[in-house]
Design an enzyme around this catalytic site. Structure first.
Site, PDB file in Angstrom:
ATOM      1  N   LYS A  24      79.229  52.028  13.630  1.00  0.00           N
ATOM      2  CA  LYS A  24      77.611  52.543  14.156  1.00  0.00           C
ATOM      3  C   LYS A  24      77.750  54.165  14.603  1.00  0.00           C
ATOM      4  CE  LYS A  24      75.009  50.806  17.487  1.00  0.00           C
ATOM      5  NZ  LYS A  24      74.604  52.025  18.401  1.00  0.00           N
ATOM      6  N   SER A  25      78.677  54.311  15.214  1.00  0.00           N
ATOM      7  CA  SER A  25      78.945  55.955  15.864  1.00  0.00           C
ATOM      8  C   SER A  25      79.369  56.836  14.624  1.00  0.00           C
ATOM      9  CB  SER A  25      80.077  55.803  16.784  1.00  0.00           C
ATOM     10  OG  SER A  25      79.657  54.876  18.121  1.00  0.00           O
ATOM     11  N   ARG A  56      77.301  59.994  12.778  1.00  0.00           N
ATOM     12  CA  ARG A  56      77.817  61.228  13.034  1.00  0.00           C
ATOM     13  C   ARG A  56      77.929  61.789  11.493  1.00  0.00           C
ATOM     14  NH1 ARG A  56      78.636  58.855  17.448  1.00  0.00           N
ATOM     15  NH2 ARG A  56      79.510  59.801  19.287  1.00  0.00           N
ATOM     16  N   GLY A 103      69.677  55.295  20.879  1.00  0.00           N
ATOM     17  CA  GLY A 103      70.079  56.307  21.826  1.00  0.00           C
ATOM     18  C   GLY A 103      70.771  57.364  21.296  1.00  0.00           C
ATOM     19  N   ARG A 135      65.146  55.210  28.598  1.00  0.00           N
ATOM     20  CA  ARG A 135      66.469  55.667  28.882  1.00  0.00           C
ATOM     21  C   ARG A 135      66.528  57.111  29.539  1.00  0.00           C
ATOM     22  NH1 ARG A 135      70.113  53.308  24.201  1.00  0.00           N
ATOM     23  NH2 ARG A 135      71.884  53.999  25.648  1.00  0.00           N
ATOM     24  N   SER A 179      80.078  60.349  28.674  1.00  0.00           N
ATOM     25  CA  SER A 179      79.260  59.694  27.691  1.00  0.00           C
ATOM     26  C   SER A 179      79.574  60.575  26.314  1.00  0.00           C
ATOM     27  CB  SER A 179      77.849  60.075  27.940  1.00  0.00           C
ATOM     28  OG  SER A 179      77.049  60.170  26.939  1.00  0.00           O
ATOM     29  N   ASP A 215      80.394  48.881  25.345  1.00  0.00           N
ATOM     30  CA  ASP A 215      79.476  47.990  24.477  1.00  0.00           C
ATOM     31  C   ASP A 215      80.082  46.602  24.332  1.00  0.00           C
ATOM     32  OD1 ASP A 215      78.028  50.362  24.324  1.00  0.00           O
ATOM     33  OD2 ASP A 215      78.683  50.953  22.160  1.00  0.00           O
ATOM     34  N   LYS A 232      71.726  51.046  29.215  1.00  0.00           N
ATOM     35  CA  LYS A 232      71.723  51.040  27.803  1.00  0.00           C
ATOM     36  C   LYS A 232      70.570  50.489  27.211  1.00  0.00           C
ATOM     37  CE  LYS A 232      76.061  52.144  27.630  1.00  0.00           C
ATOM     38  NZ  LYS A 232      76.164  53.507  27.016  1.00  0.00           N
ATOM     39  N   ARG A 288      72.916  43.618  21.675  1.00  0.00           N
ATOM     40  CA  ARG A 288      74.552  43.253  22.001  1.00  0.00           C
ATOM     41  C   ARG A 288      74.109  42.013  23.097  1.00  0.00           C
ATOM     42  NH1 ARG A 288      77.717  46.753  19.369  1.00  0.00           N
ATOM     43  NH2 ARG A 288      76.889  48.961  19.522  1.00  0.00           N
TER      44      ARG A 288
HETATM   45  C1  S3P Z   1      77.863  55.669  21.526  1.00  0.00           C
HETATM   46  C2  S3P Z   1      78.288  56.310  23.032  1.00  0.00           C
HETATM   47  C3  S3P Z   1      78.221  55.131  23.801  1.00  0.00           C
HETATM   48  C4  S3P Z   1      77.756  53.758  23.384  1.00  0.00           C
HETATM   49  C5  S3P Z   1      76.693  53.790  22.358  1.00  0.00           C
HETATM   50  C6  S3P Z   1      77.397  54.382  21.174  1.00  0.00           C
HETATM   51  C7  S3P Z   1      77.962  56.726  20.385  1.00  0.00           C
HETATM   52  O1  S3P Z   1      77.135  55.322  24.637  1.00  0.00           O
HETATM   53  O2  S3P Z   1      77.488  52.937  24.526  1.00  0.00           O
HETATM   54  O3  S3P Z   1      76.468  52.372  21.942  1.00  0.00           O
HETATM   55  O4  S3P Z   1      77.961  56.751  19.149  1.00  0.00           O
HETATM   56  O5  S3P Z   1      78.293  58.128  21.041  1.00  0.00           O
HETATM   57  P1  S3P Z   1      76.869  56.481  26.026  1.00  0.00           P
HETATM   58  O6  S3P Z   1      77.536  57.915  25.310  1.00  0.00           O
HETATM   59  O7  S3P Z   1      75.595  56.637  26.539  1.00  0.00           O
HETATM   60  O8  S3P Z   1      78.141  55.965  26.760  1.00  0.00           O
END
Ligand code: S3P
Length: 434
Positions: A21-22, A26, A93, A121, A166, A314, A341, A389
């Protein structure tokens, strides 16, 4: 929608978890800012990453797909188009925080909002430093909560130590740094996932990493990328725990991202006695990947906290399930971030797993869990509270319950793992969507 799950007598098979996902978020954002065409394979077609594509389209980016994980992004270069309407980040987020960094650099006005969970949030962690860089930002509660409106452009560089570890805040500020005059310097209290750094470097950004400090210089155009997204370890984690806690389990998880900033769950399950073998399979777009073999294990409790937490943040809901059926006590500390979260995961994991008979106490920054030594949990009617989750962690708990479990609010599983029920079925679980 609700999921009806019957505990299976065995759990066996091979799965390919969905794309990370991350990295999907990006790759799309950096591709949009590049000069040329970015091609992404293995893009996660979950609701969160679709929110990122929707926002980028509204910013004038031409995108084809996703089609079977294939996405083509026709990059616009650093400057996007003023959106005609409010941008909707949905439940994501990552979409909101990372795009705030981009919008701060754009010489136009935009407004971004999200669903009720996202509008609750904390956003001050990105809006405050972005304002210091010169963006004008307004939002509810003094710029703390979405909807947020931004008049960007004309940014100055920033030297900043993150008050919380973060990756979203770090990435937002690095993206803003692309537009700033001079060098932006970001330091983090603990290492967090570094996918932005890897992809920005691959796109030719002037970025250097020294320990926990990242420096990025603005004003350099980005090159398009060809990204093959590896499998998401945060999705694979559900089946790692399932394999460890079920008494007759043998599961292979293929092509999982093994970036060391993400592998805390493997380290902790192994420390608990988990039968987990990792088979490295080289690299995929600058990220280490491998297959993971998991088999039935006799787990025992652990104490975790500190620098380990960002490496498995996570995975804590499903780790709580493992701890609930381990022998002995598990203490999880330094994880207060769980309260902000997709839901307050400390309160709700304790409440919902409690309904299944787990002995789990919520602490201000984590959990104290008394394991039941491999005994059954109770089949129950539980609720995801709209948190993907939490919903999936409860589904894994249902695999070792004494009877069927109903998970209410299961549509949110599509946020990060649209194939979750299908993958349960592949392993032999009777699961019905009603
Ligand atoms: C993420 C960073 C984390 C994670 C989120 C995905 C990301 O959050 O919990 O599911 O893709 O950068 P935080 O940056 O708030 O810790």
């Amino acid at each position: 929608m609700q999921l009806f799950i019957e505990p299976p007598s065995s759990l066996a098979g091979t799965l390919k978890p969905p794309g990370d996902k991350s990295i999907s978020h990006r790759a799309a954002i950096i591709g949009a800012l590049a000069e040329g065409t970015t091609v992404i394979e293995g893009f996660l077609e979950g609701d969160d990453c679709l929110s990122t594509l929707r926002c980028l389209r509204a910013l004038g980016v031409n995108i084809e797909g996703p089609h079977r994980g294939h996405v083509t992004i026709y990059g616009k270069g650093m400057f996007l188009k003023e959106p005609e309407d409010v941008l909707d980040a949905g439940n994501s987020g990552t979409t909101m925080r990372l795009l705030m960094g981009v919008l701060a650099g754009q010489p136009f006005y935009s407004v971004i909002t999200g669903d009720p969970s996202l509008r609750w949030r904390p956003m001050g962690r990105v809006t405050r430093p972005l304002k210091t860089m010169g963006a004008q930002i307004w939002g509810r509660n003094g710029g703390e909560l979405a909807p947020l409106s931004i008049q960007g452009g004309n940014l100055q560089s920033l030297s900043y130590t993150l008050p919380v570890a973060s990756a979203q805040v770090k990435s937002s500020l690095l993206l803003a740094g692309l537009f700033a005059r001079g060098e932006t310097i970001i330091s983090e209290p603990f290492p967090t996932r570094d996918h932005s750094e890897r992809l920005l470097k691959a796109a030719g950004a002037a970025l250097d990493v020294e320990g926990q400090t990242i420096k990025i210089s603005g004003g350099r155009p980005l090159k398009p990328l060809a990204v093959v997204v590896p499998g998401d370890i945060s999705a694979a984690a559900f089946f790692m725990v399932a394999g460890c806690i079920h008494p007759h389990a043998d599961i292979i998880l293929k092509n999982v991202n093994l970036n060391p900033t993400r592998t805390g769950i493997i380290d902790v399950l192994k420390a608990m006695g988990g039968q987990i073998t990792v088979i490295p399979r080289g690299e995929s777009s600058g990220e280490p990947v491998g297959d993971i073999h998991v088999a039935s294990s006799q787990l025992h409790g652990v104490e975790i906290g500190g620098a380990l937490i960002p490496r498995l943040i996570d995975e804590i809901p499903v780790l709580a399930v493992a701890a609930a059926v381990a022998s002995g006590e598990t203490l999880i500390r330094d994880a207060a971030e769980l309260r902000v979260k997709e839901s307050d995961r400390i309160t709700l994991v304790a409440r919902e797993l409690g309904k299944m008979g787990a002995s789990i106490q919520a602490l201000p920054d984590g959990f104290l869990i008394q394991g039941n030594r491999g005994g059954d949990l109770r089949g129950a009617i539980v609720d995801s509270h709209g948190d993907h989750r939490l919903g999936m962690a409860l589904a894994i708990a249902a695999l070792v319950a004494d009877g069927p479990t109903v998970i209410r609010g299961a549509e949110c599983l599509a946020v990060s793992y649209p194939q979750f029920s299908a993958h349960m079925s592949i392993l032999g679980v009777k699961v019905k969507e009603e």
